[in-house]
Design a protein around this motif. Sequence first.
Motif, PDB file in Angstrom:
ATOM      1  N   ALA A   7     -22.216  -2.251 -11.865  1.00 52.93           N
ATOM      2  CA  ALA A   7     -21.010  -2.515 -10.687  1.00 52.93           C
ATOM      3  C   ALA A   7     -21.492  -2.529  -9.246  1.00 52.93           C
ATOM      4  CB  ALA A   7     -20.105  -1.283 -11.238  1.00 52.93           C
ATOM      5  N   GLN A   8     -22.240  -1.491  -8.821  1.00 49.77           N
ATOM      6  CA  GLN A   8     -22.739  -1.447  -7.562  1.00 49.77           C
ATOM      7  C   GLN A   8     -23.300  -2.728  -7.051  1.00 49.77           C
ATOM      8  OE1 GLN A   8     -24.977   1.855  -6.298  1.00 49.77           O
ATOM      9  NE2 GLN A   8     -24.199   2.148  -4.297  1.00 49.77           N
ATOM     10  N   GLU A   9     -24.200  -3.440  -7.762  1.00 49.00           N
ATOM     11  CA  GLU A   9     -25.050  -4.551  -7.632  1.00 49.00           C
ATOM     12  C   GLU A   9     -23.713  -5.697  -7.406  1.00 49.00           C
ATOM     13  OE1 GLU A   9     -28.599  -7.265  -9.614  1.00 49.00           O
ATOM     14  OE2 GLU A   9     -28.551  -5.205  -9.592  1.00 49.00           O
ATOM     15  N   LYS A  10     -23.056  -5.912  -8.429  1.00 47.41           N
ATOM     16  CA  LYS A  10     -22.136  -6.698  -8.340  1.00 47.41           C
ATOM     17  C   LYS A  10     -21.205  -6.741  -7.220  1.00 47.41           C
ATOM     18  CE  LYS A  10     -21.994  -7.544 -13.184  1.00 47.41           C
ATOM     19  NZ  LYS A  10     -21.120  -7.769 -14.624  1.00 47.41           N
ATOM     20  N   THR A  11     -20.917  -5.537  -6.797  1.00 47.91           N
ATOM     21  CA  THR A  11     -20.095  -5.646  -5.351  1.00 47.91           C
ATOM     22  C   THR A  11     -20.726  -5.794  -4.296  1.00 47.91           C
ATOM     23  OG1 THR A  11     -19.009  -3.547  -6.414  1.00 47.91           O
ATOM     24  CG2 THR A  11     -18.752  -3.802  -4.305  1.00 47.91           C
ATOM     25  N   SER A  12     -22.178  -5.704  -4.315  1.00 53.52           N
ATOM     26  CA  SER A  12     -23.061  -5.820  -3.151  1.00 53.52           C
ATOM     27  C   SER A  12     -23.152  -7.328  -3.089  1.00 53.52           C
ATOM     28  CB  SER A  12     -24.286  -5.224  -3.204  1.00 53.52           C
ATOM     29  OG  SER A  12     -25.333  -5.761  -2.289  1.00 53.52           O
ATOM     30  N   LEU A  13     -23.313  -8.016  -4.237  1.00 54.04           N
ATOM     31  CA  LEU A  13     -23.402  -9.448  -4.105  1.00 54.04           C
ATOM     32  C   LEU A  13     -22.071 -10.290  -3.742  1.00 54.04           C
ATOM     33  CD1 LEU A  13     -25.142 -11.996  -5.056  1.00 54.04           C
ATOM     34  CD2 LEU A  13     -24.229 -11.757  -7.186  1.00 54.04           C
ATOM     35  N   ALA A  14     -21.212  -9.553  -4.284  1.00 50.42           N
ATOM     36  CA  ALA A  14     -19.858 -10.357  -3.782  1.00 50.42           C
ATOM     37  C   ALA A  14     -19.487  -9.999  -2.397  1.00 50.42           C
ATOM     38  CB  ALA A  14     -18.633  -9.441  -4.594  1.00 50.42           C
ATOM     39  N   ARG A  15     -19.764  -8.731  -1.823  1.00 45.35           N
ATOM     40  CA  ARG A  15     -19.811  -8.834  -0.352  1.00 45.35           C
ATOM     41  C   ARG A  15     -20.579  -9.692   0.404  1.00 45.35           C
ATOM     42  NH1 ARG A  15     -19.589  -2.168   0.006  1.00 45.35           N
ATOM     43  NH2 ARG A  15     -17.488  -1.756  -0.886  1.00 45.35           N
ATOM     44  N   ARG A  19     -19.425 -12.414   2.880  1.00 42.57           N
ATOM     45  CA  ARG A  19     -19.844 -12.696   4.376  1.00 42.57           C
ATOM     46  C   ARG A  19     -20.307 -13.923   4.537  1.00 42.57           C
ATOM     47  NH1 ARG A  19     -23.009  -7.074   3.916  1.00 42.57           N
ATOM     48  NH2 ARG A  19     -21.268  -5.611   4.462  1.00 42.57           N
ATOM     49  N   VAL A  20     -21.041 -14.696   3.541  1.00 40.67           N
ATOM     50  CA  VAL A  20     -21.489 -15.948   3.850  1.00 40.67           C
ATOM     51  C   VAL A  20     -20.285 -17.215   4.215  1.00 40.67           C
ATOM     52  CG1 VAL A  20     -22.528 -18.073   2.727  1.00 40.67           C
ATOM     53  CG2 VAL A  20     -23.567 -15.682   2.699  1.00 40.67           C
ATOM     54  N   LEU A  21     -19.242 -16.822   3.375  1.00 41.75           N
ATOM     55  CA  LEU A  21     -18.177 -17.520   3.259  1.00 41.75           C
ATOM     56  C   LEU A  21     -17.251 -17.526   4.549  1.00 41.75           C
ATOM     57  CD1 LEU A  21     -16.843 -17.607  -0.466  1.00 41.75           C
ATOM     58  CD2 LEU A  21     -18.102 -19.465   0.756  1.00 41.75           C
ATOM     59  N   LEU A  22     -17.261 -16.254   4.852  1.00 41.01           N
ATOM     60  CA  LEU A  22     -16.732 -16.047   6.251  1.00 41.01           C
ATOM     61  C   LEU A  22     -17.166 -16.418   7.345  1.00 41.01           C
ATOM     62  CD1 LEU A  22     -15.246 -12.301   5.761  1.00 41.01           C
ATOM     63  CD2 LEU A  22     -13.825 -14.617   6.107  1.00 41.01           C
ATOM     64  N   GLY A  23     -18.557 -16.389   7.251  1.00 39.63           N
ATOM     65  CA  GLY A  23     -19.231 -16.796   8.502  1.00 39.63           C
ATOM     66  C   GLY A  23     -19.244 -18.346   8.369  1.00 39.63           C
ATOM     67  N   THR A  24     -19.389 -19.051   7.216  1.00 41.12           N
ATOM     68  CA  THR A  24     -19.352 -20.359   7.329  1.00 41.12           C
ATOM     69  C   THR A  24     -17.956 -20.815   8.074  1.00 41.12           C
ATOM     70  OG1 THR A  24     -20.588 -20.625   5.317  1.00 41.12           O
ATOM     71  CG2 THR A  24     -19.334 -22.401   6.052  1.00 41.12           C
ATOM     72  N   GLY A  59     -26.724 -20.096   2.797  1.00 42.81           N
ATOM     73  CA  GLY A  59     -26.399 -18.604   3.187  1.00 42.81           C
ATOM     74  C   GLY A  59     -26.403 -17.917   1.657  1.00 42.81           C
ATOM     75  N   SER A  60     -25.649 -18.727   0.805  1.00 45.31           N
ATOM     76  CA  SER A  60     -25.539 -17.962  -0.588  1.00 45.31           C
ATOM     77  C   SER A  60     -26.838 -17.990  -1.171  1.00 45.31           C
ATOM     78  CB  SER A  60     -24.745 -18.737  -1.546  1.00 45.31           C
ATOM     79  OG  SER A  60     -23.516 -18.894  -0.959  1.00 45.31           O
ATOM     80  N   LEU A  61     -27.970 -19.101  -1.001  1.00 48.33           N
ATOM     81  CA  LEU A  61     -29.164 -18.878  -1.520  1.00 48.33           C
ATOM     82  C   LEU A  61     -29.780 -17.564  -0.752  1.00 48.33           C
ATOM     83  CD1 LEU A  61     -31.052 -20.542  -3.321  1.00 48.33           C
ATOM     84  CD2 LEU A  61     -31.780 -21.893  -1.486  1.00 48.33           C
ATOM     85  N   TYR A  62     -29.672 -17.366   0.459  1.00 44.02           N
ATOM     86  CA  TYR A  62     -30.316 -16.448   0.986  1.00 44.02           C
ATOM     87  C   TYR A  62     -29.813 -15.094   0.589  1.00 44.02           C
ATOM     88  CZ  TYR A  62     -31.648 -12.901   4.550  1.00 44.02           C
ATOM     89  OH  TYR A  62     -32.218 -11.671   4.984  1.00 44.02           O
ATOM     90  N   VAL A  63     -28.684 -15.069   0.027  1.00 43.74           N
ATOM     91  CA  VAL A  63     -27.988 -13.526  -0.410  1.00 43.74           C
ATOM     92  C   VAL A  63     -28.792 -13.568  -1.732  1.00 43.74           C
ATOM     93  CG1 VAL A  63     -26.166 -12.582  -1.328  1.00 43.74           C
ATOM     94  CG2 VAL A  63     -25.928 -13.686   0.881  1.00 43.74           C
ATOM     95  N   LEU A  64     -28.860 -14.454  -2.595  1.00 39.44           N
ATOM     96  CA  LEU A  64     -29.378 -14.411  -4.178  1.00 39.44           C
ATOM     97  C   LEU A  64     -30.799 -14.215  -3.885  1.00 39.44           C
ATOM     98  CD1 LEU A  64     -27.395 -17.270  -5.660  1.00 39.44           C
ATOM     99  CD2 LEU A  64     -26.816 -14.993  -6.137  1.00 39.44           C
ATOM    100  N   LEU A  65     -31.535 -14.824  -3.123  1.00 33.31           N
ATOM    101  CA  LEU A  65     -32.969 -14.593  -3.045  1.00 33.31           C
ATOM    102  C   LEU A  65     -33.616 -13.220  -2.431  1.00 33.31           C
ATOM    103  CD1 LEU A  65     -34.172 -18.106  -1.916  1.00 33.31           C
ATOM    104  CD2 LEU A  65     -34.265 -17.155  -4.441  1.00 33.31           C
ATOM    105  N   THR A  66     -32.730 -12.676  -1.650  1.00 34.75           N
ATOM    106  CA  THR A  66     -33.076 -11.327  -0.898  1.00 34.75           C
ATOM    107  C   THR A  66     -32.476 -10.324  -1.683  1.00 34.75           C
ATOM    108  OG1 THR A  66     -31.540 -11.827   0.734  1.00 34.75           O
ATOM    109  CG2 THR A  66     -33.413 -12.641   0.974  1.00 34.75           C
ATOM    110  N   ARG A  67     -31.637 -10.261  -2.531  1.00 32.72           N
ATOM    111  CA  ARG A  67     -31.016  -9.067  -3.411  1.00 32.72           C
ATOM    112  C   ARG A  67     -32.039  -8.139  -3.965  1.00 32.72           C
ATOM    113  NH1 ARG A  67     -27.846 -11.542  -8.380  1.00 32.72           N
ATOM    114  NH2 ARG A  67     -28.247  -9.710  -9.100  1.00 32.72           N
ATOM    115  N   LYS A  68     -33.133  -8.640  -4.352  1.00 34.85           N
ATOM    116  CA  LYS A  68     -34.188  -7.801  -4.894  1.00 34.85           C
ATOM    117  C   LYS A  68     -35.328  -7.438  -4.010  1.00 34.85           C
ATOM    118  CE  LYS A  68     -32.323  -7.649  -9.023  1.00 34.85           C
ATOM    119  NZ  LYS A  68     -31.535  -6.486  -9.627  1.00 34.85           N
TER     120      LYS A  68
END
Length: 105
Positions: A7-15, A19-24, A59-68
């Motif tokens: 749940a914490q990981e999903k929340t972090s991913l969603a946040r 942020r990417v969408l707001l920044g865009t 931006g989304s690709l960055y978030v997905l690639l760097t989460r781990k």
Amino acid sequence: MNRFDDAQEKTSLARGLARVLLGTGAILMVPAVAMRFTREVNWSPFDFVVAGILLAGIGSLYVLLTRKLRTVQQRRAIGGGLLLTLLLVWAELAVGLFGSPIAGS
């Protein structure tokens, strides 16, 4: 990994994606506002869609690639590569830097 960690990981991913969408949206407001004050900026709706897809996608690709990733050096390397990709694609779309079929000229 327990349910709390999931749940914490999903929340972090969603946040991160939020942020990417707001920044865009914030970045795309710059040409939108500029169009109200000058004729030098003349974007069509298609230009906004393409720019939005490009910015949100990178931006989304960055978030997905760097989460781990744990180290700052690894995140910077991924970010630098994605930023270079963004700039090259943007330049190609804007002025046809490489003369490919997707060039804007």
